[in-house]
Design a protein around this motif. Structure first.
Motif, mmCIF file in Angstrom:
data_model
loop_
_atom_site.group_PDB
_atom_site.id
_atom_site.type_symbol
_atom_site.label_atom_id
_atom_site.label_comp_id
_atom_site.label_asym_id
_atom_site.label_seq_id
_atom_site.Cartn_x
_atom_site.Cartn_y
_atom_site.Cartn_z
ATOM 1 N N LEU A 173 4.169 14.367 0.193
ATOM 2 C CA LEU A 173 4.891 13.388 1.002
ATOM 3 C C LEU A 173 4.244 12.009 0.932
ATOM 4 O O LEU A 173 3.110 11.854 0.486
ATOM 5 C CB LEU A 173 4.980 13.874 2.454
ATOM 6 N N ARG A 174 5.019 11.019 1.381
ATOM 7 C CA ARG A 174 4.510 9.648 1.507
ATOM 8 C C ARG A 174 4.293 9.357 2.984
ATOM 9 O O ARG A 174 4.740 10.104 3.843
ATOM 10 C CB ARG A 174 5.545 8.669 0.928
ATOM 11 N N CYS A 175 3.621 8.269 3.272
ATOM 12 C CA CYS A 175 3.288 7.937 4.663
ATOM 13 C C CYS A 175 3.940 6.608 5.048
ATOM 14 O O CYS A 175 3.261 5.565 5.087
ATOM 15 C CB CYS A 175 1.777 7.836 4.829
ATOM 16 N N PRO A 176 5.250 6.622 5.369
ATOM 17 C CA PRO A 176 5.982 5.369 5.585
ATOM 18 C C PRO A 176 5.417 4.507 6.720
ATOM 19 O O PRO A 176 5.369 3.283 6.581
ATOM 20 C CB PRO A 176 7.409 5.828 5.912
ATOM 21 N N GLU A 177 4.970 5.132 7.836
ATOM 22 C CA GLU A 177 4.478 4.318 8.956
ATOM 23 C C GLU A 177 3.234 3.527 8.557
ATOM 24 O O GLU A 177 3.147 2.325 8.805
ATOM 25 C CB GLU A 177 4.133 5.199 10.164
ATOM 26 N N ALA A 178 2.296 4.240 7.961
ATOM 27 C CA ALA A 178 1.058 3.575 7.553
ATOM 28 C C ALA A 178 1.352 2.491 6.513
ATOM 29 O O ALA A 178 0.779 1.397 6.548
ATOM 30 C CB ALA A 178 0.083 4.600 6.985
ATOM 31 N N GLU A 179 2.264 2.777 5.593
ATOM 32 C CA GLU A 179 2.574 1.821 4.529
ATOM 33 C C GLU A 179 3.224 0.556 5.112
ATOM 34 O O GLU A 179 2.902 -0.565 4.704
ATOM 35 C CB GLU A 179 3.496 2.476 3.491
ATOM 36 N N ALA A 180 4.143 0.747 6.075
ATOM 37 C CA ALA A 180 4.824 -0.404 6.676
ATOM 38 C C ALA A 180 3.824 -1.261 7.450
ATOM 39 O O ALA A 180 3.857 -2.494 7.399
ATOM 40 C CB ALA A 180 5.942 0.071 7.599
ATOM 41 N N TYR A 181 2.921 -0.585 8.156
ATOM 42 C CA TYR A 181 1.903 -1.310 8.926
ATOM 43 C C TYR A 181 1.034 -2.184 8.012
ATOM 44 O O TYR A 181 0.694 -3.324 8.336
ATOM 45 C CB TYR A 181 1.030 -0.311 9.700
ATOM 46 N N ALA A 182 0.699 -1.628 6.838
ATOM 47 C CA ALA A 182 -0.261 -2.302 5.961
ATOM 48 C C ALA A 182 0.290 -3.600 5.358
ATOM 49 O O ALA A 182 -0.464 -4.551 5.137
ATOM 50 C CB ALA A 182 -0.674 -1.358 4.827
ATOM 51 N N VAL A 239 -1.733 10.024 9.367
ATOM 52 C CA VAL A 239 -1.650 11.372 9.947
ATOM 53 C C VAL A 239 -0.262 11.620 10.545
ATOM 54 O O VAL A 239 0.244 12.739 10.524
ATOM 55 C CB VAL A 239 -2.742 11.563 11.029
ATOM 56 N N LYS A 240 0.364 10.538 11.053
ATOM 57 C CA LYS A 240 1.689 10.676 11.692
ATOM 58 C C LYS A 240 2.747 11.256 10.754
ATOM 59 O O LYS A 240 3.709 11.867 11.218
ATOM 60 C CB LYS A 240 2.179 9.303 12.160
ATOM 61 N N SER A 241 2.607 11.002 9.462
ATOM 62 C CA SER A 241 3.636 11.465 8.528
ATOM 63 C C SER A 241 3.402 12.901 8.075
ATOM 64 O O SER A 241 4.197 13.453 7.334
ATOM 65 C CB SER A 241 3.670 10.568 7.282
ATOM 66 N N VAL A 278 0.870 -1.179 0.000
ATOM 67 C CA VAL A 278 0.000 0.000 0.000
ATOM 68 C C VAL A 278 0.901 1.222 0.000
ATOM 69 O O VAL A 278 1.866 1.284 0.766
ATOM 70 C CB VAL A 278 -0.917 0.037 1.246
ATOM 71 N N ARG A 279 0.608 2.156 -0.873
ATOM 72 C CA ARG A 279 1.394 3.391 -0.915
ATOM 73 C C ARG A 279 0.449 4.584 -0.823
ATOM 74 O O ARG A 279 -0.580 4.612 -1.499
ATOM 75 C CB ARG A 279 2.178 3.476 -2.223
ATOM 76 N N ILE A 280 0.828 5.531 0.003
ATOM 77 C CA ILE A 280 -0.033 6.702 0.227
ATOM 78 C C ILE A 280 0.762 7.964 -0.069
ATOM 79 O O ILE A 280 1.842 8.161 0.504
ATOM 80 C CB ILE A 280 -0.531 6.731 1.686
ATOM 81 N N GLY A 281 0.256 8.790 -0.959
ATOM 82 C CA GLY A 281 0.907 10.060 -1.294
ATOM 83 C C GLY A 281 -0.046 11.205 -0.961
ATOM 84 O O GLY A 281 -1.228 11.146 -1.313
ATOM 85 N N VAL A 312 -6.965 13.869 6.278
ATOM 86 C CA VAL A 312 -5.977 12.844 5.933
ATOM 87 C C VAL A 312 -6.486 11.479 6.397
ATOM 88 O O VAL A 312 -6.504 10.506 5.634
ATOM 89 C CB VAL A 312 -4.606 13.148 6.580
ATOM 90 N N GLU A 313 -6.938 11.428 7.652
ATOM 91 C CA GLU A 313 -7.384 10.148 8.204
ATOM 92 C C GLU A 313 -8.574 9.598 7.411
ATOM 93 O O GLU A 313 -8.597 8.433 7.028
ATOM 94 C CB GLU A 313 -7.765 10.337 9.683
ATOM 95 N N GLU A 314 -9.519 10.468 7.133
ATOM 96 C CA GLU A 314 -10.749 10.035 6.476
ATOM 97 C C GLU A 314 -10.536 9.719 4.984
ATOM 98 O O GLU A 314 -10.940 8.674 4.487
ATOM 99 C CB GLU A 314 -11.810 11.146 6.655
ATOM 100 N N LEU A 315 -9.868 10.642 4.297
ATOM 101 C CA LEU A 315 -9.767 10.480 2.834
ATOM 102 C C LEU A 315 -8.766 9.399 2.442
ATOM 103 O O LEU A 315 -8.897 8.780 1.383
ATOM 104 C CB LEU A 315 -9.409 11.818 2.175
ATOM 105 N N THR A 316 -7.762 9.162 3.295
ATOM 106 C CA THR A 316 -6.849 8.043 3.014
ATOM 107 C C THR A 316 -7.661 6.747 2.996
ATOM 108 O O THR A 316 -7.487 5.900 2.120
ATOM 109 C CB THR A 316 -5.744 7.959 4.089
ATOM 110 N N GLN A 317 -8.567 6.617 3.958
ATOM 111 C CA GLN A 317 -9.392 5.399 3.999
ATOM 112 C C GLN A 317 -10.297 5.298 2.769
ATOM 113 O O GLN A 317 -10.433 4.243 2.177
ATOM 114 C CB GLN A 317 -10.258 5.399 5.263
#
Ligand SMILES: Cc1cc2nc3c(=O)[nH]c(=O)nc-3n(C[C@H](O)[C@H](O)[C@H](O)COP(=O)(O)OP(=O)(O)OC[C@H]3O[C@@H](n4cnc5c(N)ncnc54)[C@H](O)[C@@H]3O)c2cc1C
Ligand code: FES
Ligand code: FES
Lengths: 170, 294
Positions: free
Chosen positions: B226-235, B253-255, B214-217, B273-278
């Motif tokens: 930016l990218r969201c490395p924490e969320a991506e690693a978790y996924a 949101v952390k990134s 999963v990749r989030i930009g 960020v939290e809502e629209l990423t989902q």
């Protein structure tokens, strides 16, 4: 190609512009850093094209450059060199208005009229490529044109009507 | 009337880089929709411009035999929307392009200008970030390739050395084959508005139920995209479920380094960020062949 160092105040350094406007070759001398909008209005006397925001936001200054809708306030006139520009003045054939112009009148799509030339050119760019657009396609094609008066629905209806008329070949 | 002191037009990349090397004041202009606004606002005075619009080798979009997609920086947003290579292989970029400006701006504005302008709100950026786009930069000293994530240095600042121009945007097959994505631009108006937040999600689903990648930009969630490395690693490796997706949203949101502007407050942007990423992830999962998650 280099045009030389150009004066920055209007009237200081002039250059020749050669382009085709509404099917006619024109050659005109004007300040080198001028926008196409200003060239059309102030040097060619084609005041049908309007200036609203001057920053690409409102679409009042829309013209067609080689058939493609562009905002003339954000276009250095030099970029139109050797190319073909269509303005609202180029749509009627003699006394006969273009179907889009007729439809804007009959559907009540004109109130103050300031947005109308730009709207009609955006609509023409659409119909030239897509003669029977859906309502959504019309809205999308006009999304770069603001109207402060009509509320848009009459404008969308006018474009639909023009499309019908043109499809019937009237 | 633009305050333009000089205007050069290059016809080849070599001519452009030579002119730039000779005159450090020259500003490259492509579609001009950013540069001319700056001149209009007096942010650039006595501009000396170098138009690259006539350089044929900077145009076009093509797919090479090895699967790499090469996007010429002069490609306009309209061309990107309509291009068959883009539509078939990386439709997320066409979605992003369609969200940008209005038709008249898209007919003129280029993707290269969007990147080199360095705005965190650039609508192409979140998608290019998740596609791990690489940028080929050329100057008189030679050429180099930079990942887009390293190219953005700060607000309006990019890693273009004096005299360099962007000549290619490269997307490698390992970054799009098997992936599907979704872009959401959140703005007050649908057309002709700068994003309050831009979210691109790209994902690869294994056996219909597992997040292989999963990749989030994000755009406008910090001074640069930016990218969201924490969320991506978790996924990675998790099974697809509403709980996991919610956690990915929270971690995204952390990134971020969102700030308050007149368009939106920091808190509101973080909520988005939290809502629209989902939401973007849910849409991407379906496109990637996974089950719909309510
Ligand atoms: C009305 C309006 C609405 C807009 N809406 C949006 C929107 O919704 N989303 C969005 O993201 N943007 C929007 N923009 C901003 C702008 O249109 C985009 O950023 C556009 O992509 C810029 O491209 P351009 O070719 O016009 O750039 P230019 O103005 O020509 O150049 C921009 C910058 O990039 C540099 N540059 C360009 N090409 C190269 C190259 N190949 N190599 C090196 N440097 C280069 C220039 O020197 C300059 O610094 C809008 C602008 C306007 C006027
Ligand atoms: S005057 Fe050109 S877009 Fe408003
Ligand atoms: S009719 Fe007045 S702005 Fe459209």
């Amino acid at each position: 190609m280099f045009w030389g160092f150009l004066g920055r105040r209007e009237g200081s350094l002039l250059r020749q512009f050669r382009l085709k406007v509404n099917g006619k070759e024109v050659q005109v001398e004007a300040p080198a850093g001028i926008t196409l909008l200003k060239l059309l209005r102030d040097y060619l006397g084609l005041t049908g094209t309007k200036e609203g925001c001057g920053e690409g936001e409102c679409g009042a200054c829309t013209v067609l450059l080689d058939g493609v809708a562009v905002v003339s306030c954000l276009l250095p006139a030099a970029k139109a060199e050797g190319r073909e520009v269509t303005t609202i003045e180029g749509l009627a054939q003699g006394e006969k208005l273009h179907p889009l112009q007729e439809a804007f009148i009959s559907e009540g799509a004109v109130q103050c009229g300031f947005c109308t030339p730009g709207m009609i050119l955006s609509a023409k760019a659409l119909l030239d490529n897509n003669p029977r657009p859906t309502k959504d396609e019309i809205r999308e094609a006009l999304s770069g044109n603001l109207c402060r008066c009509t509320g848009y629905s009459q404008i969308v209806r006018a474009v639909e009507k023009a499309a019908e008329v043109m499809a019937r070949g009237e | 009337m633009y305050d333009i002191k000089a205007y050069f037009e290059a016809e080849t990349i070599d001519e452009a880089t030579r002119l730039l090397a000779d005159n450090p004041n020259l500003i490259v202009i492509a579609g001009g929709t950013d540069v001319l606004i700056k001149i209009h606002h007096g942010k650039i005075q006595k501009a000396e411009l170098l138009s690259i619009r006539k350089i044929k080798s900077l145009e076009g979009i093509r797919k090479l035999e090895d699967g790499r997609i090469i996007i010429g920086p002069l490609s306009t947003f309209t061309q990107i929307i309509n291009d068959p290579v883009i539509k078939e292989n990386i439709p997320i970029l066409a979605e992003a392009a369609l969200s940008m400006g209005g038709p008249q701006i898209r007919n003129v504005a280029t993707i290269g200008g969007n990147i080199c302008n360095g705005a965190t709100s650039a609508d192409s950026a979140p998608s290019l970030f998740v596609l791990n786009a690489e940028l080929k930069l050329k100057g008189q000293q030679g050429e180099r390739i930079v990942p887009i994530q390293d190219f953005y240095l700060g607000p309006g600042r990019v890693d273009l050395k004096p005299g360099e121009i962007l000549t290619e945007i490269i997307i490698s097959p390992e970054n799009y084959i098997g992936y599907a994505g979704h872009y959401i631009k959140f703005s007050a108006r649908k057309a002709m508005d700068i994003a309050i937040l831009g979210v691109a999600v790209l994902c690869k689903i294994k056996e219909g139920t597992i997040f292989e990648d999963v990749r989030i930009g994000l755009g406008v969630a910090g001074p640069t995209p930016l990218r969201c490395p924490e969320a991506e690693a978790y996924a990675k490796g998790k099974s697809v479920s509403a709980q996991v997706i919610a956690e990915i949203g929270r971690l995204a949101v952390k990134s971020t380094k969102a700030r308050t502007s007149w368009r939106a407050s920091k808190e509101y942007r973080e909520h988005l960020v939290e809502e629209l990423t989902q939401r973007a992830l849910k849409a991407a999962i379906v496109k990637a062949g996974g089950e719909e998650i309510a």
